[in-house]
Design a protein around this motif. Structure first.
Motif, PDB file in Angstrom:
ATOM      1  N   ALA A  57      -0.497  -2.692  14.770  1.00 49.50           N
ATOM      2  CA  ALA A  57      -1.094  -1.380  15.042  1.00 49.50           C
ATOM      3  C   ALA A  57      -2.507  -1.504  15.600  1.00 49.50           C
ATOM      4  N   MET A  58      -3.226  -2.564  15.238  1.00 47.55           N
ATOM      5  CA  MET A  58      -4.616  -2.735  15.673  1.00 47.55           C
ATOM      6  C   MET A  58      -4.743  -3.526  16.965  1.00 47.55           C
ATOM      7  N   ARG A  59      -3.640  -4.037  17.483  1.00 50.03           N
ATOM      8  CA  ARG A  59      -3.684  -4.899  18.663  1.00 50.03           C
ATOM      9  C   ARG A  59      -4.405  -4.218  19.818  1.00 50.03           C
ATOM     10  N   GLY A  60      -5.404  -4.915  20.375  1.00 50.82           N
ATOM     11  CA  GLY A  60      -6.157  -4.399  21.511  1.00 50.82           C
ATOM     12  C   GLY A  60      -7.332  -3.516  21.137  1.00 50.82           C
ATOM     13  N   LYS A  61      -7.612  -3.400  19.853  1.00 52.94           N
ATOM     14  CA  LYS A  61      -8.723  -2.551  19.402  1.00 52.94           C
ATOM     15  C   LYS A  61      -9.651  -3.362  18.515  1.00 52.94           C
ATOM     16  N   ARG A  62     -10.901  -2.958  18.442  1.00 58.58           N
ATOM     17  CA  ARG A  62     -11.870  -3.659  17.592  1.00 58.58           C
ATOM     18  C   ARG A  62     -11.822  -3.070  16.188  1.00 58.58           C
ATOM     19  N   LEU A  63     -10.806  -3.450  15.438  1.00 60.01           N
ATOM     20  CA  LEU A  63     -10.631  -2.962  14.077  1.00 60.01           C
ATOM     21  C   LEU A  63     -10.286  -4.116  13.154  1.00 60.01           C
ATOM     22  N   HIS A  64     -10.511  -3.898  11.886  1.00 57.69           N
ATOM     23  CA  HIS A  64     -10.064  -4.794  10.831  1.00 57.69           C
ATOM     24  C   HIS A  64      -9.318  -3.942   9.815  1.00 57.69           C
ATOM     25  N   GLU A  66      -7.998  -3.804   5.513  1.00 61.56           N
ATOM     26  CA  GLU A  66      -8.165  -4.336   4.166  1.00 61.56           C
ATOM     27  C   GLU A  66      -7.095  -3.690   3.292  1.00 61.56           C
ATOM     28  N   THR A  67      -6.373  -4.515   2.547  1.00 57.07           N
ATOM     29  CA  THR A  67      -5.321  -4.021   1.665  1.00 57.07           C
ATOM     30  C   THR A  67      -5.557  -4.568   0.270  1.00 57.07           C
ATOM     31  N   ILE A  68      -5.658  -3.677  -0.704  1.00 56.44           N
ATOM     32  CA  ILE A  68      -5.881  -4.062  -2.093  1.00 56.44           C
ATOM     33  C   ILE A  68      -4.809  -3.396  -2.947  1.00 56.44           C
ATOM     34  N   SER A  69      -4.131  -4.193  -3.749  1.00 57.13           N
ATOM     35  CA  SER A  69      -3.094  -3.664  -4.620  1.00 57.13           C
ATOM     36  C   SER A  69      -3.717  -2.861  -5.753  1.00 57.13           C
ATOM     37  N   VAL A  70      -3.181  -1.657  -5.995  1.00 55.14           N
ATOM     38  CA  VAL A  70      -3.709  -0.791  -7.046  1.00 55.14           C
ATOM     39  C   VAL A  70      -2.800  -0.820  -8.269  1.00 55.14           C
ATOM     40  N   ARG A  71      -1.509  -0.547  -8.070  1.00 57.01           N
ATOM     41  CA  ARG A  71      -0.578  -0.586  -9.195  1.00 57.01           C
ATOM     42  C   ARG A  71       0.848  -0.802  -8.701  1.00 57.01           C
ATOM     43  N   THR A  72       1.693  -1.226  -9.660  1.00 59.62           N
ATOM     44  CA  THR A  72       3.097  -1.499  -9.384  1.00 59.62           C
ATOM     45  C   THR A  72       3.932  -0.886 -10.494  1.00 59.62           C
ATOM     46  N   ASN A  73       5.033  -0.248 -10.112  1.00 53.56           N
ATOM     47  CA  ASN A  73       5.962   0.308 -11.082  1.00 53.56           C
ATOM     48  C   ASN A  73       7.371  -0.014 -10.597  1.00 53.56           C
ATOM     49  N   GLY A  74       7.914  -1.128 -11.061  1.00 52.68           N
ATOM     50  CA  GLY A  74       9.224  -1.568 -10.583  1.00 52.68           C
ATOM     51  C   GLY A  74       9.142  -1.979  -9.134  1.00 52.68           C
ATOM     52  N   LEU A  75       9.845  -1.267  -8.258  1.00 52.64           N
ATOM     53  CA  LEU A  75       9.802  -1.551  -6.824  1.00 52.64           C
ATOM     54  C   LEU A  75       8.955  -0.533  -6.067  1.00 52.64           C
ATOM     55  N   ASN A  76       8.138   0.234  -6.794  1.00 55.42           N
ATOM     56  CA  ASN A  76       7.182   1.163  -6.181  1.00 55.42           C
ATOM     57  C   ASN A  76       5.800   0.540  -6.241  1.00 55.42           C
ATOM     58  N   TYR A  77       5.139   0.490  -5.106  1.00 51.69           N
ATOM     59  CA  TYR A  77       3.832  -0.148  -5.010  1.00 51.69           C
ATOM     60  C   TYR A  77       2.817   0.839  -4.446  1.00 51.69           C
ATOM     61  N   VAL A  78       1.589   0.731  -4.915  1.00 56.91           N
ATOM     62  CA  VAL A  78       0.487   1.537  -4.392  1.00 56.91           C
ATOM     63  C   VAL A  78      -0.611   0.570  -3.970  1.00 56.91           C
ATOM     64  N   PHE A  79      -1.074   0.723  -2.728  1.00 52.56           N
ATOM     65  CA  PHE A  79      -2.143  -0.104  -2.181  1.00 52.56           C
ATOM     66  C   PHE A  79      -3.260   0.791  -1.678  1.00 52.56           C
ATOM     67  N   ARG A  80      -4.475   0.311  -1.801  1.00 49.86           N
ATOM     68  CA  ARG A  80      -5.591   0.950  -1.113  1.00 49.86           C
ATOM     69  C   ARG A  80      -5.702   0.214   0.223  1.00 49.86           C
ATOM     70  N   HIS A  81      -5.401   0.920   1.285  1.00 52.30           N
ATOM     71  CA  HIS A  81      -5.367   0.292   2.616  1.00 52.30           C
ATOM     72  C   HIS A  81      -6.282   1.072   3.549  1.00 52.30           C
ATOM     73  N   ARG A  82      -7.110   0.364   4.280  1.00 53.09           N
ATOM     74  CA  ARG A  82      -7.989   1.058   5.213  1.00 53.09           C
ATOM     75  C   ARG A  82      -8.165   0.244   6.485  1.00 53.09           C
ATOM     76  N   PHE A  83      -8.381   0.961   7.558  1.00 55.30           N
ATOM     77  CA  PHE A  83      -8.760   0.378   8.840  1.00 55.30           C
ATOM     78  C   PHE A  83     -10.236   0.670   9.028  1.00 55.30           C
ATOM     79  N   TYR A  84     -11.004  -0.336   9.455  1.00 52.21           N
ATOM     80  CA  TYR A  84     -12.433  -0.106   9.644  1.00 52.21           C
ATOM     81  C   TYR A  84     -12.963  -0.897  10.827  1.00 52.21           C
ATOM     82  N   VAL A  85     -14.059  -0.405  11.368  1.00 53.65           N
ATOM     83  CA  VAL A  85     -14.750  -1.058  12.476  1.00 53.65           C
ATOM     84  C   VAL A  85     -15.695  -2.094  11.877  1.00 53.65           C
ATOM     85  N   PRO A  86     -15.746  -3.314  12.430  1.00 53.75           N
ATOM     86  CA  PRO A  86     -16.627  -4.335  11.853  1.00 53.75           C
ATOM     87  C   PRO A  86     -18.094  -3.927  11.939  1.00 53.75           C
TER      88      PRO A  86
END
Length: 104
Positions: A57-64, A66-86
């Motif tokens: 999704a970021m290909r060709g753009k100046r972005l980074h 970050e994905t951080i796992s928040v919680r898991t419940n069986g096969l349900n996952y919650v991540f804090r995910h963000r796109f940011y400019v360096p």
């Protein structure tokens, strides 16, 4: 650059990935959270798939991303995910700064 278009491409890529049932994201208090329901994918493998889809999704753009796992419940996952400019200088301001882009 519209970040909503990047999120849309990212969610489409991730939802079409094998082993993932459903994906959606929403902002809570200004922080984007990614909700993933997987078939048989484990957390480490899912993290790699998220990173690959974010890269597409970021290909060709100046972005980074970050994905951080928040919680898991069986096969349900919650991540804090963000796109940011360096946080680096991208142009010379003319003030002779020691970290000027001209010195790279």
């Amino acid at each position: 650059m519209d970040i909503d278009l990047i999120w849309e491409g990212f969610i489409n890529n991730l939802s079409n990935t094998n082993g993932i049932k459903s994906v959606h994201w929403k902002r809570v208090a200004g922080i984007p959270f990614l909700y993933v329901t997987a078939d048989t994918v484990e957390k480490d493998e899912l993290h790699i798939k998220i990173k690959m889809c974010a890269g597409q999704a970021m290909r060709g753009k100046r972005l980074h991303s970050e994905t951080i796992s928040v919680r898991t419940n069986g096969l349900n996952y919650v991540f804090r995910h963000r796109f940011y400019v360096p946080q680096e200088k991208m142009f010379c301001c003319g003030n002779l700064c020691p970290d000027c882009i001209r010195f790279e």
